[in-house]
Design a protein around this motif. Structure first.
Motif: not given
Length: 137
Positions: A61-75
């Motif tokens: 989702k976007i809030k105030d023109g910003k968004t963040t995601v996390v890709f986990e368990n990446v070798p």
């Protein structure tokens, strides 16, 4: 017998922890989204599957023109990330009849050209620690 079973369990947990410890997180942030409507779709690729089926896909989702995601368990390895602003929540990137995108998009390394992103332009290395990236639309 209980002693042997305890040793086996401890050994398996140690192996599992060392394998998990090798995998890292990639945190991706976009700060310049023009509208809070819709969502942003992210895809993590390696060279073999670039712009095909991603290793991991995320939506945010976007809030105030910003968004963040996390890709986990990446070798550790060489990767590229692409993303797009799904303004109308239809689950795909929309294009004009001439093939130009109607929705904002970006890629790791922020290479902007009048062409789709390439793996060579967007690639980065994930080594021995977690990584934080900022992508611009």
């Amino acid at each position: 017998m209980k002693f042997l079973l305890s040793i086996l369990v401890v050994a398996m947990l140690s192996i599992t922890n060392s394998i998990t410890a090798q995998n890292k997180k990639i945190t991706v942030t976009i700060n310049n989204i023009t509208s809070d409507k819709g969502k942003v779709g992210f895809a993590l690729f390696n060279k073999d599957n670039f712009m095909k089926t991603p290793i991991q896909g995320k939506e945010s989702k976007i809030k105030d023109g910003k968004t963040t995601v996390v890709f986990e368990n990446v070798p550790s390895g060489e990767y590229a990330i692409t993303c797009y602003h799904d303004k109308n929540n239809n689950g795909k990137m929309d294009f004009k009849s001439n093939g130009m995108p109607l929705e904002d998009y970006g890629a790791s390394n922020n290479v902007m050209a009048f062409a789709p992103p390439t793996f060579e332009g967007a690639k980065f290395m994930l080594k021995d620690k977690d990584l934080k990236l900022e992508i611009k639309f």
